[in-house]
Write an enzyme that holds these catalytic residues in place. Structure first.
Site, short mmCIF file in Angstrom:
data_model
loop_
_atom_site.label_atom_id
_atom_site.label_comp_id
_atom_site.label_asym_id
_atom_site.label_seq_id
_atom_site.Cartn_x
_atom_site.Cartn_y
_atom_site.Cartn_z
N ILE A 17 0.78 -1.38 0.18
CA ILE A 17 0.08 -0.04 -0.03
C ILE A 17 0.80 1.31 0.11
O ILE A 17 0.50 1.92 -0.63
CB ILE A 17 -0.99 -0.17 1.19
CG1 ILE A 17 -1.84 -1.15 1.29
CG2 ILE A 17 -1.65 1.22 1.34
CD1 ILE A 17 -2.72 -1.18 2.56
N GLY A 20 8.31 3.62 3.30
CA GLY A 20 8.78 4.67 3.76
C GLY A 20 10.14 4.27 4.08
O GLY A 20 10.63 3.42 3.66
N MET A 22 11.45 3.17 7.10
CA MET A 22 11.81 2.17 7.70
C MET A 22 11.18 0.79 7.45
O MET A 22 11.60 -0.46 7.70
CB MET A 22 11.22 2.37 9.17
CG MET A 22 11.84 3.37 10.11
SD MET A 22 11.10 3.65 11.63
CE MET A 22 11.21 2.24 12.34
N GLY A 23 10.07 0.89 6.43
CA GLY A 23 9.38 -0.26 5.84
C GLY A 23 8.35 -0.10 5.15
O GLY A 23 8.17 1.17 4.47
N VAL A 25 4.30 -0.91 4.17
CA VAL A 25 2.69 -1.34 4.56
C VAL A 25 2.05 -2.35 3.67
O VAL A 25 2.00 -1.62 2.24
CB VAL A 25 1.89 0.08 4.94
CG1 VAL A 25 0.56 -0.53 5.54
CG2 VAL A 25 2.74 0.66 6.12
N LYS A 40 2.51 -3.68 8.57
CA LYS A 40 3.73 -2.79 8.11
C LYS A 40 4.88 -3.87 8.64
O LYS A 40 5.22 -4.51 9.62
CB LYS A 40 3.72 -1.68 9.29
CG LYS A 40 4.79 -0.73 8.84
CD LYS A 40 4.59 0.50 9.73
CE LYS A 40 5.89 1.40 9.52
NZ LYS A 40 5.63 2.78 10.32
N ASP A 135 6.94 13.35 13.74
CA ASP A 135 7.08 13.61 12.25
C ASP A 135 5.75 13.75 11.80
O ASP A 135 5.11 12.90 11.05
CB ASP A 135 7.61 12.09 11.89
CG ASP A 135 7.96 11.94 10.30
OD1 ASP A 135 8.27 13.43 9.93
OD2 ASP A 135 8.06 11.11 9.98
#
Length: 483
Positions: A17, A20, A22-23, A25, A40, A135
């Site tokens: 979907i 980012g 870090m990972g 989704v 995630k 953030d």
């Protein structure tokens, strides 16, 4: 991870979907409960990120309410010789505010205020639990199918008064929305989130963040030292005032809490709120545009009073001792520094502050008064003494006139702050200001080394323009890099 992967024998990944730093989704299927979920998955190879990822799971699980995403599960899965961490959440059918703005460019004031109000409510509730998001940006605000705002991605959140997961010198966040105190590595509170939300509100109303330059360093400089461009005249004044207060540089002058900001947004949307006063801070009664001029007038008035008292002291009591009326021991320099601090102006000499120019203007008059006083006490005020005194004044050197006009700014990175200041002032620049740096650099620069300069080297600037020296400080050195 690939489509069809089964995590923990239960969650089958369907399609990505979003992604980012870090990972990623994924839309997935919980085969045990027969429902769609969002999973995630943390990217492998991120040092220390597993612990940060686990904190996100616990943080989100602790937040309850209609403006959050519900957390279902957290776990890890072996994938060959590596461990993959994952977080299972409620699947929100909708679109991020970032994609909404990309599609519609900007929103009308009523809709923008409603979105910001709901986000502010969610952030305020998190702040009451000691959780700072750190953030806040359009990509982390989801608009669900019911047109309700969901605040997501608490992956770099900070739990106040608890251990940090990141080095205190590391600047996390997204540059167009980051608060000045984050950049200065100062204490971060919920007010930092409200600044970021103010930047989001500004983008909703204009189609771009407050400082949209492509150069990150230019954006950082603007967050620290510049005011955002005025909102368009089509934005109702109550709405503009809400956004303006959110973007104050001083956290104490922003909204007191997320809930207060949310209420202000709702009132502004109905036109029921006037330009709100800032939170108690000095000086609150002076409009923003008038504040710098008022400070200068206050400083100049204080200087004039100090100098007048000094001249009177010469005539009534006795001459100064030392190098001159403004030299060491006179007491005027410390008095002026106190006055400058009260007025909010820099106290360092040679920075182009009102105090420096006033000293250069008034010193010859003070010296003339001193010479007259000395002539009267030693020579009884005879004509010959007066002529001799007058001749001595004509021979005194007049201060050099400050340079004016524009020139190319030389490069001073790598020098210490003091070397850079002396060099620039020697070239005629009259407003050199130090500011502690906020960069992670390897190898570590020397103590007081100038890491960045604003404006950048080679820029065409006026001699009176402010030149900011962003320096690196090694705390163990124990010595200041500023003046």
């Amino acid at each position: 991870m690939d489509s069809g992967t089964l995590l923990s024998g239960r969650y089958r990944l369907d399609r990505p979907i979003d992604s980012g730093a870090m990972g990623a989704v994924w839309r997935a299927r919980d085969e045990r409960l027969d429902r769609d979920v969002a999973v995630k998955v943390l990217l492998p190879g991120l040092d220390g990120a597993g612990e940060r990822f686990e904190r996100e799971a616990k943080t989100l699980a602790s937040l309850k309410g209609p403006n959050y995403v519900e957390v279902y599960d957290f776990g890890e899965e072996l994938d060959g010789d590596r461990t993959v961490h994952y977080l299972v959440m409620e699947l929100v059918e909708g679109v991020s505010l970032a994609r909404l703005l990309a599609r519609e460019e900007r929103l009308d004031a009523d809709r923008a205020m409603r979105i910001v109000a709901e986000a502010a409510d969610a952030l305020g509730a998190a702040h009451r639990r000691g959780i700072v998001h750190r953030d806040v940006k359009p990509a982390n605000l989801l608009i669900d199918a019911d047109d309700r705002v969901r605040v997501v991605d608490f992956g770099i959140s900070l739990l106040v008064d608890r251990s940090r997961l990141t080095d205190s010198k590391e600047v996390l966040g997204t540059v167009p929305y980051v608060s000045p105190e984050r950049l200065r590595n100062q204490d971060v509170t919920g007010s930092s989130d409200l600044y970021s939300l103010g930047a989001v509100a500004y983008e909703c109303l204009t189609g771009a963040p407050p400082f949209p330059a492509q150069d990150p360093m230019a954006v950082i400089h603007s967050h620290l030292y510049e005011e955002p461009p005025p909102l368009p005249e089509t934005v109702p004044p109550p709405v503009a005032s809400v956004v303006s207060r959110s973007l104050r540089k001083d956290p104490a002058e922003r909204w007191e809490s997320g809930e207060v900001l949310a209420e202000a947004c709702r009132l502004a949307a109905t036109g029921e709120i006037a330009v709100p006063p800032p939170a108690p801070a000095a000086p609150a009664a002076v409009p923003d545009g008038e504040r710098p001029r008022s400070r200068k007038r206050l400083a100049l008035l204080t200087i004039a009073t100090v100098l007048a008292a000094a001249v009177l002291g010469v005539v009534v009591w006795s001459p100064w001792t030392g190098d001159g009326p403004l030299g060491p021991g006179a007491g005027e320099e410390s008095s002026l520094a106190d006055a400058d601090e009260a007025a909010g102006e820099p106290t360092a000499t040679g920075t182009g502050s009102p105090s420096a120019s006033a000293f250069e203007t008034e010193s010859p008059a003070a010296e003339e008064s001193e010479s007259a006083a000395e002539g009267g006490s030693e020579g009884g005020g005879s004509e010959g003494d007066a002529e001799e005194t007058h001749g001595g004044e004509e021979e005194q050197e007049q201060p050099d006139e400050p340079k004016s006009g524009t020139t190319e700014l030389p490069r001073v990175t790598g020098m210490t702050t003091f070397e850079a200041r002396d060099y620039l002032e020697g070239e005629g620049f009259s407003n050199v200001v130090p500011d502690v740096g906020y960069y992670m650099i390897s190898p570590e620069p020397a103590h007081c080394a100038v890491v960045q300069q604003f404006p950048s080297a080679g820029s065409t600037v006026d001699y009176a323009d402010q030149v900011t020296l962003s320096y690196h400080s090694r705390n163990a050195e124990g010595t200041t890099c500023e003046w």
